[in-house]
Each structure stands twice: as C-alpha cells, then as structure tokens.
Design an enzyme around this catalytic site. Structure first.
Site, PDB file in Angstrom:
ATOM      1  N   ALA A  66       0.800  -1.235   0.000  1.00 49.34           N
ATOM      2  CA  ALA A  66       0.000   0.000   0.000  1.00 49.34           C
ATOM      3  C   ALA A  66       0.838   1.293   0.000  1.00 49.34           C
ATOM      4  O   ALA A  66       0.683   2.137  -0.898  1.00 49.34           O
ATOM      5  CB  ALA A  66      -0.970  -0.029   1.175  1.00 49.34           C
ATOM      6  N   ASP A 251      -4.001  -2.510   3.874  1.00 49.21           N
ATOM      7  CA  ASP A 251      -4.210  -1.759   2.632  1.00 49.21           C
ATOM      8  C   ASP A 251      -5.200  -0.628   2.815  1.00 49.21           C
ATOM      9  O   ASP A 251      -5.159   0.376   2.108  1.00 49.21           O
ATOM     10  CB  ASP A 251      -4.657  -2.695   1.514  1.00 49.21           C
ATOM     11  CG  ASP A 251      -3.482  -3.536   1.060  1.00 49.21           C
ATOM     12  OD1 ASP A 251      -3.215  -4.565   1.699  1.00 49.21           O
ATOM     13  OD2 ASP A 251      -2.790  -3.123   0.115  1.00 49.21           O
TER      14      ASP A 251
END
Ligand code: MRU
Length: 360
Positions: A66, A251
């Site tokens: 991420a 994420d």
C-alpha cells in the site's frame, strides 16, 4: 517500460539497524523500482520516465504494497505534470486531470494510492509555472514521511511484545512494500534489534507468494532468520504455541477499525483469536480512510484467474476449472488487539478510539 539489470542495490543511508533496502528511488529525472515480480531469483531494477508506464507498473505489481504504490504514484505525478507542462505550459492542469484519474485507479483496495494522488493534485493546483520542482519536493516528502512513520511504528509495535517472542507475519509489509523499513516488518526489525522478537514465521501468501518470495528475501538480506510456512499451517502453528503474535500491515483501515489486507489475513485473525494469540495491525495514517465507514465498504481487488490456475507459467488446474481470486479480505476490528500508526497504539480498536488517536 525501460528495464536494466542491476545486481547491487545503491547503498542506503542507514539510521537504524536492519534498514538496508529501498524499493523505490528517485533517480535524477525518473523512478527507479526494484522489480518485485522477479525476486528472489533476480534483483533487477526498472526505470520509469512517464506516468502511463508508472500506472502500468503499479497495476502489474512491479511495485506493490500500500504505501509503496502511493509513493510511486506521487513520483509518477511529477513525471506526468512535467510532460503535460512541456506539451502545453498553459493548459497542463487540464491535460493532467485524466492522467491522475488513471493513476488513482491502477489498484483499488489500498487507499494510499488515491491518497497520494490527491495530495499531489492539491499541490499541483497551487502551481502556475514549471510544476516539476515543487511536485518533486512534495513526492519526496511523502516518501520521507513514510519512512519516518515506519521508524516510529516499529518502536511502538515492538514495545507491545514480550522479550523472546516468536511472531507470524502474512504477505509482505516490509521495506519492499513501503518507502523503507516496513510496517509489520518495521516492528519485526525493531523487535529483533531489541531482543523482543526471537523468531519470525512468514506465511507463504498464495497465490502471489509475497511471504515466501519477498518477506523471506527481505529478512534474509538483513540477516534476520525466517521460517516460511503455508498459510494453511497458521492455525496449527498457533495451536502448538509456536507464536505469540501475528503482525500484519494493511491496505485500508476503515473508520470503525476494520482492516483490509492480503487475502488470508482474516483467517489468520480468526485462528489467532481462537488460540488466544495477539493480533497486531501496523499501518501509517495514510492507510486510514475515515471516509469509508466499515470494511464492507472497502473495494476488494479481484485478480486474474491464471494466478490460481497456473504456477510459474504452467497450468496446474485442469482445463475448464474456474478460479475465484480476491486479492484482499477484511478483518473485523473485533478480532484485532492493536492497530499501530505513527500517531500511537489503539488497543481493541473501534470507531471512537481510532478517531481520537488520529486527532492526537
Ligand atoms: O497485493 P499486494 O502485494 O500489494 O498486497 C500487499 C499487502 O496486502 C500488504 O500487506 C499491505 O499493502 C501492507 S504493506 C505495508
């Protein structure tokens, strides 16, 4: 996409132990990425000099994780704005708008991507002349802030762990997935350095093998021993008392503390709760999305069937078999013992505690 073989990484200014890997660098006027699709067999770099190739590199997982895709996108905005300014110094803002949209949707689940594009867009809106110097500065800040956040989270997370503990991590939430040092693996690095962590299991992470390929490579590069296990073995690992903590990245963290992370995280959290093993999520505030109310609202990326039906380019499932391949799952906040951000530790997270922690 231009690529070049490179066997040795450029040395990195080390401020903490076990901090030798950088997956993303700004190399003069282009982005330099470790090609994560090739590890651990080959360490090669890819050089990107334009925005569409950068969006493709994110989509194709040359770079993944991420924070890392957010940082890459920020540098890609520098490239895109520079190109649009060269094309038309008056209308470059308008020309850049669809480029930013393309970049922001390269992968849907990790909010760091759209967060970084939006931050760069806001700065670009304030610029009238050549946008490159100011945008380059902003992208560099996003990158540096991520590393600084990881250093803080490493210390905060390690402090929760008793001396001599063994931990299990899933996917790769390390230097490869961030600006450097890592989130979950930042805690591992800090915990190993302080003696709190005595052993690390990395779950394989089917089907892309982020754990077996990337986490194992990254830890061994640092001289940290690692044991790879199938994620299907996680519950047995816990039942046998071989681990005291599960430590993962994220994420996207929804406002109520639900966490989207690599598929398999939810199963690990369920098993951990059943066996009274602690479960920690480590992520910078750029991963927290207060505009998403709960995990049910997080878009989950669905990846190609071939990732499951074939292995190393060879078909393993019989012709005619179909595959369901969600890349992420959602772990409810109720299964999480601690969310660690650079702002602090939220124990037994919920909406109120998470919001209060972000204000601090
Ligand atoms: O599909 P990937 O490899 O991008 O998935 C990455 C993860 O799920 C990581 O655990 C997450 O991005 C945290 S990275 C610090």
């Amino acid at each position: 996409m231009r690529s070049k073989l490179c066997t040795v990484s450029k040395p990195v200014a080390q401020t903490l132990p076990y901090d030798s890997i950088r997956a993303i660098e700004w190399d003069g006027d282009r982005i330099k990425l470790i090609d994560q699709r090739l590890l651990p067999e080959r360490l090669e770099h890819i050089y990107l000099d334009n925005l569409p190739d950068s969006a493709r590199a994110i989509r194709d997982m040359v770079v993944r994780g991420a924070p890392a895709i957010g940082i890459t996108a920020a540098y890609a905005v520098v490239l895109g704005a520079g190109a649009r300014f060269a094309e038309d110094p008056q209308a470059w803002h308008e020309l850049l708008t669809p480029d930013l949209a393309l970049l922001a949707v390269a992968r849907p689940t990790a909010v760091n991507l759209s967060w970084a594009v939006e931050r760069m867009r806001k700065v670009s809106n304030t610029i009238t002349g050549d946008p490159v110097p100011l945008l380059r500065k902003e992208a560099g800040s996003i990158h540096a802030e991520d590393i600084a956040a990881n250093y803080v989270m490493g210390k905060l997370g390690a402090a929760l762990i008793d001396d001599g503990s063994v931990v299990l991590t899933h996917c790769n939430a390390g230097a490869l997935a961030t600006g450097g040092y890592g989130t979950a693996l930042g805690v591992v690095r800090a915990g190993v350095a302080s003696g709190r962590i005595a052993g690390v299991y990395a779950s394989e992470t089917r089907p892309w093998l982020q754990g077996a390929r990337l986490t194992a490579w990254e830890l061994l590069q640092e001289g940290i021993p690692v044991t790879v296990t199938a994620e299907a073995a996680a519950a047995t690992l816990m039942k046998q008392g071989r681990v005291q903590w599960v430590i993962v990245g994220a994420d996207r963290i929804a406002a109520n503390g639900d966490v989207a992370n690599k598929i398999g995280t939810y199963a690990a959290a369920l098993a951990a709760r059943h066996h009274d093993i602690k479960f920690m999520v480590v992520a910078p505030t750029s991963t927290v999305d207060m505009s998403t109310a709960s995990g049910a609202d997080i878009p989950i990326e669905s990846r190609g069937e071939d990732e499951l039906l074939a292995f190393a380019g060879r078909r393993t499932a019989p012709d005619g078999a179909r595959a369901w391949n969600p890349a992420f799952d959602v772990t409810p906040a109720t299964l999480i013992d601690a969310i660690v951000t650079e702002k602090g530790v939220v124990l037994s997270p919920n909406r109120e505690k998470l919001a209060a922690s972000l204000k601090s």
